[in-house]
Scaffold this motif. Sequence first.
Motif, mmCIF file in Angstrom:
data_model
loop_
_atom_site.group_PDB
_atom_site.id
_atom_site.type_symbol
_atom_site.label_atom_id
_atom_site.label_comp_id
_atom_site.label_asym_id
_atom_site.label_seq_id
_atom_site.Cartn_x
_atom_site.Cartn_y
_atom_site.Cartn_z
ATOM 1 N N HIS A 54 0.648 1.073 -0.106
ATOM 2 C CA HIS A 54 -0.169 0.153 -0.040
ATOM 3 C C HIS A 54 -1.450 0.131 -0.604
ATOM 4 O O HIS A 54 -2.217 -1.295 -0.985
ATOM 5 C CB HIS A 54 -0.778 0.038 2.246
ATOM 6 N N GLN A 55 -1.538 0.808 -0.887
ATOM 7 C CA GLN A 55 -2.748 0.934 -2.608
ATOM 8 C C GLN A 55 -2.356 0.473 -3.441
ATOM 9 O O GLN A 55 -2.576 -0.493 -4.913
ATOM 10 C CB GLN A 55 -3.340 2.366 -2.729
ATOM 11 N N LEU A 56 -1.045 0.913 -3.679
ATOM 12 C CA LEU A 56 -0.254 -0.307 -4.673
ATOM 13 C C LEU A 56 -0.184 -1.991 -4.771
ATOM 14 O O LEU A 56 -0.365 -2.290 -5.644
ATOM 15 C CB LEU A 56 0.988 0.821 -5.261
ATOM 16 N N GLU A 57 -0.099 -1.914 -3.344
ATOM 17 C CA GLU A 57 0.045 -3.305 -3.127
ATOM 18 C C GLU A 57 -0.872 -4.050 -3.425
ATOM 19 O O GLU A 57 -1.214 -5.100 -3.751
ATOM 20 C CB GLU A 57 0.275 -3.486 -1.351
ATOM 21 N N ALA A 58 -2.356 -3.411 -2.901
ATOM 22 C CA ALA A 58 -3.970 -3.521 -3.409
ATOM 23 C C ALA A 58 -4.068 -3.949 -5.006
ATOM 24 O O ALA A 58 -4.416 -4.599 -5.364
ATOM 25 C CB ALA A 58 -4.219 -2.976 -2.639
ATOM 26 N N LEU A 59 -3.597 -2.440 -5.590
ATOM 27 C CA LEU A 59 -3.700 -3.048 -7.113
ATOM 28 C C LEU A 59 -3.292 -4.200 -7.980
ATOM 29 O O LEU A 59 -3.726 -5.219 -8.367
ATOM 30 C CB LEU A 59 -2.843 -1.356 -7.919
ATOM 31 N N VAL A 60 -1.741 -4.652 -7.201
ATOM 32 C CA VAL A 60 -0.719 -5.751 -8.229
ATOM 33 C C VAL A 60 -1.625 -6.496 -7.733
ATOM 34 O O VAL A 60 -1.620 -7.737 -8.244
ATOM 35 C CB VAL A 60 0.505 -5.515 -7.623
ATOM 36 N N ALA A 61 -1.905 -7.035 -5.921
ATOM 37 C CA ALA A 61 -2.185 -8.231 -5.985
ATOM 38 C C ALA A 61 -3.724 -8.656 -6.604
ATOM 39 O O ALA A 61 -4.139 -9.308 -6.181
ATOM 40 C CB ALA A 61 -2.596 -8.179 -4.370
ATOM 41 N N SER A 62 -4.407 -7.657 -6.220
ATOM 42 C CA SER A 62 -5.748 -7.967 -7.289
ATOM 43 C C SER A 62 -5.200 -8.081 -8.631
ATOM 44 O O SER A 62 -6.154 -8.914 -8.912
ATOM 45 C CB SER A 62 -7.049 -5.988 -7.025
ATOM 46 N N ALA A 63 -4.261 -7.492 -9.817
ATOM 47 C CA ALA A 63 -4.303 -7.980 -10.611
ATOM 48 C C ALA A 63 -3.411 -9.643 -11.147
ATOM 49 O O ALA A 63 -4.258 -10.364 -11.292
ATOM 50 C CB ALA A 63 -3.495 -7.056 -11.655
ATOM 51 N N ASP A 64 -2.659 -9.364 -9.832
ATOM 52 C CA ASP A 64 -2.508 -10.827 -9.445
ATOM 53 C C ASP A 64 -3.654 -11.715 -8.908
ATOM 54 O O ASP A 64 -3.916 -13.053 -10.342
ATOM 55 C CB ASP A 64 -1.491 -11.397 -8.870
ATOM 56 N N ASP B 100 7.506 -4.537 -17.032
ATOM 57 C CA ASP B 100 6.721 -4.213 -16.333
ATOM 58 C C ASP B 100 7.564 -4.338 -14.121
ATOM 59 O O ASP B 100 6.859 -4.809 -13.247
ATOM 60 C CB ASP B 100 5.243 -5.265 -15.044
ATOM 61 N N GLY B 101 9.033 -5.234 -14.635
ATOM 62 C CA GLY B 101 9.391 -5.283 -13.321
ATOM 63 C C GLY B 101 9.127 -6.712 -12.603
ATOM 64 O O GLY B 101 10.029 -6.895 -11.873
ATOM 65 N N SER B 102 9.011 -7.319 -13.762
ATOM 66 C CA SER B 102 8.833 -9.327 -12.872
ATOM 67 C C SER B 102 10.133 -9.400 -13.322
ATOM 68 O O SER B 102 10.684 -10.982 -13.298
ATOM 69 C CB SER B 102 7.535 -9.669 -14.071
ATOM 70 N N MET B 103 11.007 -8.966 -13.898
ATOM 71 C CA MET B 103 12.445 -9.290 -14.999
ATOM 72 C C MET B 103 13.306 -8.394 -14.179
ATOM 73 O O MET B 103 13.226 -7.455 -14.700
ATOM 74 C CB MET B 103 12.486 -10.154 -16.016
ATOM 75 N N ILE C 123 6.664 -1.960 -10.980
ATOM 76 C CA ILE C 123 8.018 -1.634 -10.948
ATOM 77 C C ILE C 123 8.682 -1.522 -9.453
ATOM 78 O O ILE C 123 9.448 -1.675 -9.216
ATOM 79 C CB ILE C 123 8.368 -0.042 -12.402
ATOM 80 N N VAL C 124 7.468 0.085 -9.351
ATOM 81 C CA VAL C 124 7.899 0.600 -7.919
ATOM 82 C C VAL C 124 8.122 -0.942 -6.648
ATOM 83 O O VAL C 124 9.148 -0.250 -5.601
ATOM 84 C CB VAL C 124 6.579 1.298 -6.887
ATOM 85 N N LEU C 125 7.013 -2.196 -5.939
ATOM 86 C CA LEU C 125 7.314 -2.836 -5.430
ATOM 87 C C LEU C 125 8.733 -3.384 -6.009
ATOM 88 O O LEU C 125 8.810 -3.964 -4.878
ATOM 89 C CB LEU C 125 5.761 -3.506 -6.477
ATOM 90 N N ASN C 126 8.641 -3.497 -7.094
ATOM 91 C CA ASN C 126 10.546 -5.063 -7.539
ATOM 92 C C ASN C 126 11.212 -3.989 -6.692
ATOM 93 O O ASN C 126 12.609 -4.142 -7.025
ATOM 94 C CB ASN C 126 9.913 -4.683 -9.313
#
Length: 317
Positions: free
Chosen positions: A4-14, A138-141, A70-73
Amino acid sequence: MKLHQLEALVASADAGSIRGAARSLGLSQAAVTRALRELEANERLPLLIRAPEGITFTEHGKVLLTHARIVLNQLEHAHNDLERLRGRVEGSLTVGVTPWITLTFLAEAVRLFRERMPDIRLELVEGLMAVAQPLLRDGSMDFAVGQLQPGASELEFASEAVLTYESSVMVREGHRKVRARSIRELLDEDWVLNFAPDGKRDLVDYLFTRHGAQIDERRIVRAQSVATLQTMVEQADMCTWSPTILSHVPPFGGRLRSLALREAFEPRQLGIVTRRNSTLSRAAVAFIDCLLQVIRRHARSAKKEDLALFKTLELLI
């Protein structure tokens, strides 16, 4: 470090802000703030720079953000594969494609893939590896069809060779130097080329310096798209260097002339490029299979247009 911490980090960046991240995650702003502060405390490093206009990331934060994506993807791919095994065929796939594959084999491969996996959300990103590598990183592709750049990228990415292709210097039909037989005869011309931000020196060496030719680098225009490159060649009379196959396919066929220069340019390899040690989803494996099936079919064809294509291509698999 928790999910959930990584999700918060990525969502904040996006989102560019904690408030936007909270909205996208369906959480309170306090919950997102707490997750980020816990992450910084656990790692004992500052990750975010908070300001009234939004958030930015420290160097530590940027590094962690890349890994978090990468982890979330990868987790999303795992979830999608399990759903397919349950009989639900949902999910997404993002593929990077080098431009000349777009002009030749891509449409047939996509049709075949859509027949096989109609419920997969497919995104195609056209561009050279300079475009694809950050998205792979970054795992987007999921993967790219292109040429792996030499050097440090080989530590991050893996490539499975599919075919080799010839490349050549090209000008428009009717160009004043259409009968040139040496790269030296083109040093007083303007050039339009496509290369990575840090790839100009290697390309200048490959095209000119190693052949004993010195060009004024101010004559080189960097193009970020095939459309720009085509316009500069056809309307600004610039020279370019591209896969020879472009002179055989629309919209370039009959409009670009490949020059018969004395200088040799070795065949280059095109492959399936992935993040090293990553796992491809079932959808990615299926798309690659569809693409290879189409390429093999054209390689075996006796049609005039296919014979012309494979004068400059060699299948490796």
